[in-house]
Design a protein around this motif. Structure first.
Motif, short mmCIF file in Angstrom:
data_model
loop_
_atom_site.label_atom_id
_atom_site.label_comp_id
_atom_site.label_asym_id
_atom_site.label_seq_id
_atom_site.Cartn_x
_atom_site.Cartn_y
_atom_site.Cartn_z
N PHE A 22 34.57 50.62 40.04
CA PHE A 22 33.46 49.81 40.55
C PHE A 22 32.46 49.47 39.45
O PHE A 22 31.72 48.50 39.55
N ASN A 23 32.42 50.25 38.37
CA ASN A 23 31.51 49.94 37.26
C ASN A 23 31.92 48.68 36.50
O ASN A 23 31.12 48.11 35.77
N SER A 24 33.16 48.24 36.70
CA SER A 24 33.62 47.06 35.97
C SER A 24 32.90 45.79 36.42
O SER A 24 32.83 44.82 35.67
N ALA A 25 32.34 45.78 37.62
CA ALA A 25 31.61 44.60 38.09
C ALA A 25 30.37 44.37 37.23
O ALA A 25 30.13 43.25 36.74
N VAL A 26 29.59 45.42 37.04
CA VAL A 26 28.38 45.30 36.22
C VAL A 26 28.74 45.13 34.75
O VAL A 26 28.11 44.35 34.03
N ALA A 27 29.76 45.84 34.28
CA ALA A 27 30.15 45.76 32.87
C ALA A 27 30.50 44.33 32.48
O ALA A 27 30.21 43.89 31.36
N PRO A 84 18.97 34.86 41.37
CA PRO A 84 20.05 34.82 42.37
C PRO A 84 21.43 34.63 41.75
O PRO A 84 22.44 35.00 42.34
N ASP A 85 21.48 34.05 40.55
CA ASP A 85 22.76 33.86 39.88
C ASP A 85 23.39 35.20 39.51
O ASP A 85 24.62 35.36 39.57
N VAL A 86 22.56 36.17 39.14
CA VAL A 86 23.07 37.50 38.81
C VAL A 86 23.69 38.14 40.04
O VAL A 86 24.77 38.73 39.99
N ARG A 87 23.00 38.00 41.18
CA ARG A 87 23.56 38.55 42.42
C ARG A 87 24.91 37.91 42.74
O ARG A 87 25.88 38.61 43.09
N GLU A 88 25.01 36.60 42.62
CA GLU A 88 26.25 35.91 42.94
C GLU A 88 27.38 36.35 42.02
O GLU A 88 28.52 36.58 42.47
N ARG A 89 27.07 36.51 40.74
CA ARG A 89 28.09 36.94 39.79
C ARG A 89 28.59 38.35 40.11
O ARG A 89 29.79 38.64 40.06
N LEU A 90 27.66 39.25 40.42
CA LEU A 90 28.03 40.64 40.68
C LEU A 90 28.85 40.77 41.96
O LEU A 90 29.84 41.51 42.01
N MET A 91 28.45 40.06 43.00
CA MET A 91 29.22 40.12 44.23
C MET A 91 30.62 39.53 44.03
O MET A 91 31.61 40.05 44.54
N GLY A 92 30.70 38.46 43.27
CA GLY A 92 32.01 37.88 42.97
C GLY A 92 32.88 38.84 42.18
O GLY A 92 34.09 38.95 42.43
N ALA A 93 32.26 39.56 41.25
CA ALA A 93 33.01 40.52 40.43
C ALA A 93 33.55 41.66 41.27
O ALA A 93 34.58 42.26 40.93
N TYR A 94 32.88 41.97 42.38
CA TYR A 94 33.34 43.07 43.23
C TYR A 94 34.66 42.73 43.94
O TYR A 94 35.34 43.62 44.44
N MET A 131 41.10 41.69 45.74
CA MET A 131 41.07 42.64 44.63
C MET A 131 42.46 43.18 44.33
O MET A 131 42.90 43.22 43.18
N VAL A 132 43.17 43.59 45.38
CA VAL A 132 44.52 44.13 45.19
C VAL A 132 45.46 43.04 44.67
O VAL A 132 46.29 43.28 43.78
N ALA A 133 45.32 41.82 45.19
CA ALA A 133 46.17 40.73 44.73
C ALA A 133 45.94 40.42 43.26
O ALA A 133 46.89 40.23 42.49
N ARG A 134 44.68 40.39 42.84
CA ARG A 134 44.37 40.09 41.45
C ARG A 134 44.92 41.16 40.51
O ARG A 134 45.30 40.87 39.37
N SER A 135 44.98 42.39 40.98
CA SER A 135 45.46 43.48 40.14
C SER A 135 46.97 43.43 39.91
O SER A 135 47.49 44.16 39.07
N THR A 136 47.68 42.59 40.67
CA THR A 136 49.14 42.48 40.67
C THR A 136 49.82 43.77 41.12
O THR A 136 50.99 44.01 40.82
N LEU A 137 49.12 44.59 41.89
CA LEU A 137 49.66 45.86 42.36
C LEU A 137 49.97 45.84 43.86
O LEU A 137 50.36 46.86 44.43
N ALA A 138 49.81 44.68 44.49
CA ALA A 138 49.93 44.62 45.95
C ALA A 138 51.28 45.13 46.45
O ALA A 138 51.36 45.77 47.51
#
Length: 229
Positions: A22-27, A84-94, A131-138
């Motif tokens: 979960f830290n990868s969103a902020v990173a 608000p752009d920071v919020r949008e980016r972080l939620m998207g990263a999640y 998230m699972v689909a993007r990881s290619t681990l589905a």
């Protein structure tokens, strides 16, 4: 490592903090956040979990996506980040968190050994599926189970019961893995053979439910359950 947990039929993983960082969103957006990025990430996770417990206590369930956004709003206000752009980016990263480095190899090892795998998460399907689909681990998971089905968050026993009802496995045949010590204890109290993935070397929580084992990361799991490498 000697086999500690024989006769396991399925490994069930918590998602956030266990399989996915979960830290990868902020990173990913550290520069936009500034010097408070690390503290914001820690507070965001703490508030996110706290809000699930409080909503359980109040009988006010909401999808985890909403809870995650509400927790982030609190943290952005606390750190005086009004953009608000920071919020949008972080939620998207999640929706696209990175798996921990050892996860793909560990899941491949389990699959080669014929071990079933599933996810049981506080996340709702609108968060988990991309998230699972993007990881290619589905394709490694026979089921992705969400608390949305029972409208209660962990550690309510109704959440853990989803594994039995959806995967057809009795609790004593389930190896449940979580990086959240309270979640591990809740699952153990339910009857799972539970492994705490203690990535930070934290002290054990003094809670009901006896943990079967503790590991530093998921690379030790195959040996723990007797799956050949």
């Amino acid at each position: 490592m000697a086999t500690v947990l024989p006769s396991i039929e399925i490994c069930v993983f918590d998602a956030y903090g266990t399989l996915f960082d979960f830290n990868s969103a902020v990173a990913r957006h550290r520069r936009a956040i500034g010097p408070s990025a690390a503290k914001l990430s820690e507070m965001w996770r703490q508030k996110q979990i706290q809000y699930t417990w409080l909503r359980n206590a109040m009988g006010e369930y909401a999808p985890f996506w909403q809870v995650t956004g509400e927790a982030l709003d609190h943290c952005l206000a606390a750190h005086r980040i009004p953009d608000p752009d920071v919020r949008e980016r972080l939620m998207g990263a999640y929706l696209a968190l990175d798996p921990f480095p050892e996860v793909p190899g560990m899941l491949a090892c389990l699959a080669r050994g014929g071990m079933r795998s599933a996810i049981l998460s506080n996340g709702d399907r609108g968060m988990l599926d991309p998230m699972v689909a993007r990881s290619t681990l589905a394709d490694r998971f026979e089921a992705v189970l969400s608390v949305d089905e029972v409208r209660m968050f962990k550690p309510d026993p109704r959440v853990y019961r989803l594994v039995e009802t959806r995967c057809g496995v009795t609790p004593d045949k389930v190896c449940f893995l979580s990086s959240n010590c309270w979640d591990a204890h809740g699952a153990a109290r339910f009857g799972f053979r539970t492994v705490w993935v203690n990535r930070t070397g934290a002290p054990d929580d003094r809670l009901p439910g006896v943990l079967a084992a503790q590991i530093r990361d998921l690379s030790d799991l195959p040996d723990l359950i007797g799956v050949p490498r």
